[in-house]
Design an enzyme around this catalytic site. Structure first.
Site: not given
Ligand code: GLC
Length: 750
Positions: A294
């Site tokens: 993430d």
């Molecule tokens: C965010 C979220 C995740 C998302 C990613 C990309 O922090 O936790 O669910 O897919 O970043 O946007």
């Protein structure tokens, strides 16, 4: 391909150019007889430098959307240098085609980019938030929503969605409860599979499918106190029984990627967890897609305090089995040095790159990097009428009728006057909910518009806001009460703003925010039929308004066609069939509260002080998991079984007769729960093990049968072995998890 010809020409005079530049590009793109994907991967990898390999392990955000704490200015330069292999938050056919051109035409090897985006519940046509979709318990509808999202997103240059979010959540304080499928493993597994099917279809090379991403691996929903990004401290038993199954379900359905979560587990952040990634996912489950972290979660391991600096964080992540670094630029900055210092092996790098290239080949990107960037297909797909109709249909099916005293609903379209009150009645933006990708508020039809379009020309529809969602004051009460006192019926749209749930949106108080509770109390004093339309991304504590309203409809955030869909239900064009995928507590003090808790050694007894209960509130929730009313009524017979004892190789059939005893045709979700009365470890008082949806006309009845096998009764025993144990089980079949009538069966040793 101009560049290829240029290098070919120059190669005649400068052979080194031929070897270094032209040959590589021709090699793996040659129209030689088709090789297997693994052979084609080999043909690319043998040409790649270490820096190019690390580029394939790097994902950066474009500046078209902000979904996390950091941005990069020069991602286009990084593409040109071959130092990034994936971009997210960039979309539209034209824009992504241009970025892809840079990668394919202007880098040494021309390896195509993969484009990812959070297409969670729609791309342009927005469907209900995922918790709302789950409330439909309609797997076809949920798959359809993901299918439409994939059709639109893949027409807009996207290859990869960061969905489904499969985190089990039992804490409504956590804003991201809105993004998943609620509290239950069985329902969560089914929803995970339906969403993967919808996004990925049966061919990733098809230009109307996306590779999906099971997130957030793992146990992110167990954040202490419901506070986002907070510590997770659970047992391995809870991990394996509750939080891992939906990920395994997604994997069994063929999900192509996983995303690691921000939280720690057993003291190690998920993005550095060898247990989660290498042992369970890659070895135990034999996953062969790729794992992305993430947003900057590798960098954040420094703050977690398990590494001294980002370089060490990169080594921990790479050695745990992470294949791609989202936005952290940790692999980008330090991994080559770590390899040189032999802190990360070249084999580890090659394994990661192979996994990433495998998905790119499966998507067909090496055959035609521009296949997903067709402007004409994009124009035809976005907001297509059939997509809007699908969004309206799924929205209707997601709505849960929580109360309907004196058959207040459905309303007549011939009413003389309706007073529409509340800050959410005119809102378009709030219908989108969180993670609404390329959905625009102006494309949404508000509740007020939906109501006006639905009623007859003789009906007067008046509106007053009454108060804001949060903050503000009560100065708007007077005009609201004035029009409400003149109306036949009051419809009040209340709840949370779309950004009060989702990421980084935990609430310590789950009441209706602002002055909305006071507004409902004031409206209820008028003695008029009062219908509440709830728009919210989490279970709210609603005991007061539950008393004051005559009818209450949970609509979550219903998406682009939310207004018409709500009107369809309020006026009876659709008989509400939603059932809660998550428990609604009486107050936040009960949290965590879910239907499948343990009995304890002192189960609640109102007549015995020394039993498990509160002094100030019942143990029961306001609305239990699986609950939802209909405009009609369904009557259940007691469940019966074809045998009261059965061996581990036999099937036991459990049947119940369901009759529509009301005035409307309706869809009923018949739910089957089991209770294992004695186990080598304590067992939940109920566990959902099946559900079937049936439609019955007034007076019609139908027998519903479930076939149970020993597989439905397995659990982790005292030695953490996944097995069954002989003994007695109660089988419940009913309309929700508070069902009491059961039939007892006995599983024999053999
Ligand atoms: C965010 C979220 C995740 C998302 C990613 C990309 O922090 O936790 O669910 O897919 O970043 O946007």
């Amino acid at each position: 391909m101009v560049k290829h010809r240029l290098y070919a020409f120059l190669g005649l005079f400068f052979p080194v150019l031929f070897i270094q530049q032209w040959l590589p590009m021709r090699e793996y793109n040659s129209p030689a007889p088709p090789k297997t994907i693994e052979e084609r991967i080999d043909s690319v990898m043998k040409l790649m430098t270490l820096e190019e390999k690390i580029g394939q392990m790097t994902l950066f955000t474009s500046d078209w959307d902000v979904t996390g704490p950091t941005m990069r200015a020069n991602y286009k330069e990084d593409i040109k240098k071959g130092k990034v292999g994936a971009i997210f938050n960039a979309h539209t056919a034209a824009y992504n085609r241009e970025l892809q051109r840079v990668a394919v035409e202007e880098t040494r090897l021309g390896i195509p980019l993969i484009f990812g985006y959070d297409v969670i519940h729609g791309y342009k046509t927005i469907f209900p938030i995922s918790l709302g979709e789950a409330a439909s318990w309609d797997l076809e509808a949920v798959e359809k929503a993901a299918r439409v999202a994939a059709i639109e997103a893949s027409a807009a240059g996207l290859h990869w969605t960061f969905a489904p979010m499969v985190d089990i959540s039992r804490d409504p304080r956590w804003g991201r409860i809105s993004e998943g499928a609620g509290e239950d493993v069985f329902l969560g597994n089914a929803m995970a599979r339906a969403r993967v099917r919808g996004f990925q279809g049966d061919d990733l090379k098809a230009t109307n499918t996306l590779v999906a991403c099971a997130k957030h691996y793992a146990a992110y929903g167990a954040a202490q106190a419901g506070r986002d990004y907070h510590t997770v401290d659970i047992s391995e038993r809870t991990l394996r029984e509750t939080y891992l199954p939906p990920f395994k379900a997604a994997l069994d359905e063929g999900v192509g990627t996983f995303m690691t979560s921000f939280n720690e587990l057993f003291g190690v952040p998920a993005s550095g967890s060898e247990l989660l990634i290498d042992q369970i996912l890659k070895t135990e489950w034999n996953f062969n897609g790729f794992i992305v972290t993430d947003y900057t979660s590798i960098n954040e391991m420094v703050d977690h305090g398990v590494v001294a600096d980002e370089k060490e964080a990169g080594e921990l992540a790479a050695n745990a089995g992470v294949d791609m670094d989202m936005q952290g630029a940790v692999f980008y900055n330090y991994l080559a040095q770590s390899v040189k210092e032999k802190k990360v092996s070249k084999q580890q790098i090659d394994e990661a790159v192979r996994r990433v290239l495998r998905i790119k080949f499966q998507l067909g990107l090496f055959d035609d990097p521009y296949r997903y960037s067709d402007v004409s297909r994009q124009e035809a797909a976005l907001l297509a009428p059939e997509h809007l109709e699908a969004a309206r249909d799924v929205a209707r099916k997601s709505m849960v009728l929580l109360k309907n005293d004196r058959q207040t609903l459905p309303l007549s379209k011939e009413l003389k006057s309706i007073a529409v009150i509340g800050p959410l009645a005119t809102s378009q933006a709030d219908l989108l909910g969180s993670w609404h990708a390329a959905g625009f508020a102006e494309d949404c039809v508000s509740l007020l518009s939906g109501l006006k379009d639905a009623v007859s020309s003789n009906t007067s529809v008046m509106y007053a806001k009454g108060c804001d969602v949060i903050g503000g004051d009560q100065s708007g009460f007077a005009p609201a009460l004035t029009i409400a006192s003149q109306a036949d019926v009051i419809i009040a749209a209340v709840g949370e703003g779309w950004d009060m749930s989702g990421e980084a949106a935990s609430r310590s108080n789950i009441d209706l925010p602002g002055h909305q509770k006071a507004l409902i109390k004031a409206l209820s004093g008028l003695g008029k039929p009062l219908v509440l339309v709830l728009m919210n991304g989490r279970p709210l504590a609603l005991p007061e308004v539950h008393q004051q309203a005559d009818a209450m409809l949970e609509t979550w955030y219903a998406g682009t066609m939310g207004g018409p869909a709500i009107a369809d239900v309020l006026f009876g064009d659709y008989n509400p069939s939603g059932r809660l995928p998550v428990t609604f507590p009486r107050n936040v003090g009960q949290v965590p509260i879910h239907y499948n808790m343990k009995n304890t050694g002192r189960p609640m007894d109102p007549n015995d002080k020394y039993t498990s209960k509160y002094l100030d509130v019942e143990n029961t929730p306001l609305y239990p998991f699986g609950y939802g009313l209909s405009y009609t009524q369904f009557e259940y017979s007691d469940p019966t079984v074809n045998k009261s004892t059965f061996g581990p190789t036999e099937t036991v059939s459990v049947e119940v007769n369901v009759k529509n005893t009301g005035q409307y045709e309706g869809k009923e979700t018949v739910q089957l729960y089991i209770r294992d009365l004695v186990g080598s470890v304590t067992r939940p008082v109920k566990e959902l093990k099946g559900f079937q949806q049936i439609v019955l006309t007034p007076g019609q009845s139908r027998s519903v049968r479930f076939d149970l096998t020993v597989e439905d009764l397995k659990f982790y025993n005292r030695d953490m072995e996944w097995t069954y144990e002989p003994g007695e089980f109660d089988i419940f079949i009913g309309p929700h998890s508070a069902v009491t009538n059961a039939v007892r069966v006995k599983l024999l040793k053999k």
